[in-house]
Design a protein around this motif. Structure first.
Motif, PDB file in Angstrom:
ATOM      1  N   LYS A 142       0.734  -1.160   0.128  1.00 54.72           N
ATOM      2  CA  LYS A 142      -0.111   0.020  -0.061  1.00 54.72           C
ATOM      3  C   LYS A 142       0.852   1.235  -0.079  1.00 54.72           C
ATOM      4  O   LYS A 142       0.578   2.406   0.285  1.00 54.72           O
ATOM      5  CB  LYS A 142      -0.912  -0.137   1.183  1.00 54.72           C
ATOM      6  CG  LYS A 142      -2.003  -1.074   1.094  1.00 54.72           C
ATOM      7  CD  LYS A 142      -3.090  -1.056   2.258  1.00 54.72           C
ATOM      8  CE  LYS A 142      -4.233  -1.878   2.100  1.00 54.72           C
ATOM      9  NZ  LYS A 142      -5.344  -1.577   3.121  1.00 54.72           N
ATOM     10  N   VAL A 146      -0.565   5.261  -0.012  1.00 54.62           N
ATOM     11  CA  VAL A 146      -0.185   5.957   1.183  1.00 54.62           C
ATOM     12  C   VAL A 146       0.515   7.225   0.706  1.00 54.62           C
ATOM     13  O   VAL A 146       0.431   8.495   0.999  1.00 54.62           O
ATOM     14  CB  VAL A 146       0.653   5.278   2.156  1.00 54.62           C
ATOM     15  CG1 VAL A 146       1.175   6.360   3.250  1.00 54.62           C
ATOM     16  CG2 VAL A 146      -0.191   4.205   2.997  1.00 54.62           C
ATOM     17  N   LEU A 176      -5.913   3.647   7.084  1.00 53.45           N
ATOM     18  CA  LEU A 176      -6.122   2.762   5.910  1.00 53.45           C
ATOM     19  C   LEU A 176      -7.490   1.987   5.843  1.00 53.45           C
ATOM     20  O   LEU A 176      -8.245   1.948   4.758  1.00 53.45           O
ATOM     21  CB  LEU A 176      -4.883   2.050   5.691  1.00 53.45           C
ATOM     22  CG  LEU A 176      -3.414   2.601   5.240  1.00 53.45           C
ATOM     23  CD1 LEU A 176      -2.540   1.626   5.094  1.00 53.45           C
ATOM     24  CD2 LEU A 176      -3.624   3.705   4.066  1.00 53.45           C
TER      25      LEU A 176
END
Length: 274
Positions: A142, A146, A176
């Motif tokens: 991720k 981010v 998240l």
């Protein structure tokens, strides 16, 4: 008062008799912790062992994750003793889930002889209770998302002062998870999920995150749900009207055809009289 965001999932396996389950493997519903989808799997007759209940934590959506994904996770699996919490069977594990290892757990979770003992307290009224408590240490895959988020909202963590790395990771995973929740279609978000999302937002805000932009999106969800619902109702009404019109046209067509046949018979009859 700040609410603690729950990292636990409780799975109640309901059967009149656990030993009557013929399935080699039983799988729980998918649940979300730390922005990641998980599920539990139980083997009533053991996995690669005999005479033991085996219990595993699995990455539910591993097939759709990008190449190179990973989740470094610390978690606890518990078979609850419903008569005495102190007698519950608990195992703490740490594992890095990835493409080569999307499932990890305990083969020797609980002896079947103990599980099926009427006085053991594990199987009560045909129900076995299992609890997973998950703490994500690191999520791989991720990073790009981010980075884009911080580019768009550079002030997001300007007030975040927590130094402990494990806590920092936990808060980031919670953020998240909240964003993943809001990326779902609004009509698929039940009220309890919305309540949990607001709790998470409060927790993150109290920790120092600047999330006005995220709160705005969250506040818009009920309105969006109402619009979606109204559109669905209008579509249903339109479809109903079209069906009624189509049915009416068919009836008129049949009626016209019947009248034509009647006139034809009348004409032939009058001709015969003459």
């Amino acid at each position: 008062m700040e609410k603690k965001v729950d990292t636990k999932f409780t799975w109640v396996i309901k059967k009149k008799n656990f030993s009557s389950l013929q399935s080699r493997k039983i799988v729980s519903d998918t649940f979300n912790v730390g922005g990641c989808k998980w599920r539990l799997s139980a083997y009533p007759k053991g996995y690669q062992v005999d005479n033991f209940l085996s219990l595993y934590l699995e990455v539910a959506d591993y097939g759709s994750l990008p190449s190179g994904w990973g989740r470094h996770t610390q978690y606890t699996l518990t078979v609850v003793n419903q008569c005495s919490e102190e007698l519950s069977r608990r195992h703490e594990l740490k594992h890095r889930f990835d493409e080569k290892s999307n499932s990890w757990g305990i083969s020797y979770m609980l002896p079947l002889s103990e599980l099926h003992d009427n006085y053991s307290g594990f199987l009560v009224n045909g129900e076995l209770e299992v609890v997973a408590d998950i703490f994500l240490l690191e999520i791989i895959g991720k990073v790009e998302f981010v980075s884009r988020m911080f580019e768009k909202h550079p002030e997001i963590a300007s007030g975040f002062r927590i130094k402990n790395q494990n806590l920092r990771t936990g808060y980031m995973n919670l953020l998240l998870s909240l964003i993943d929740t809001l990326r779902q279609s609004p009509h698929k978000l039940p009220k309890d999920h919305m309540d949990e999302a607001y709790d998470a937002l409060v927790c993150l805000t109290n920790a120092g995150f600047k999330l006005d932009w995220l709160k705005k999106k969250l506040d818009q969800v009920p309105e969006t749900k109402e619009k979606v619902k109204a559109n669905e109702i209008r579509m249903q009404e339109t479809q109903k009207e079209l069906k009624l019109k189509s049915k009416a046209e068919v009836l008129r067509s049949r009626s016209s055809a019947g009248e034509g046949e009647g006139r034809g018979v009348s004409f032939r009859s009058s001709s015969l009289i003459r």
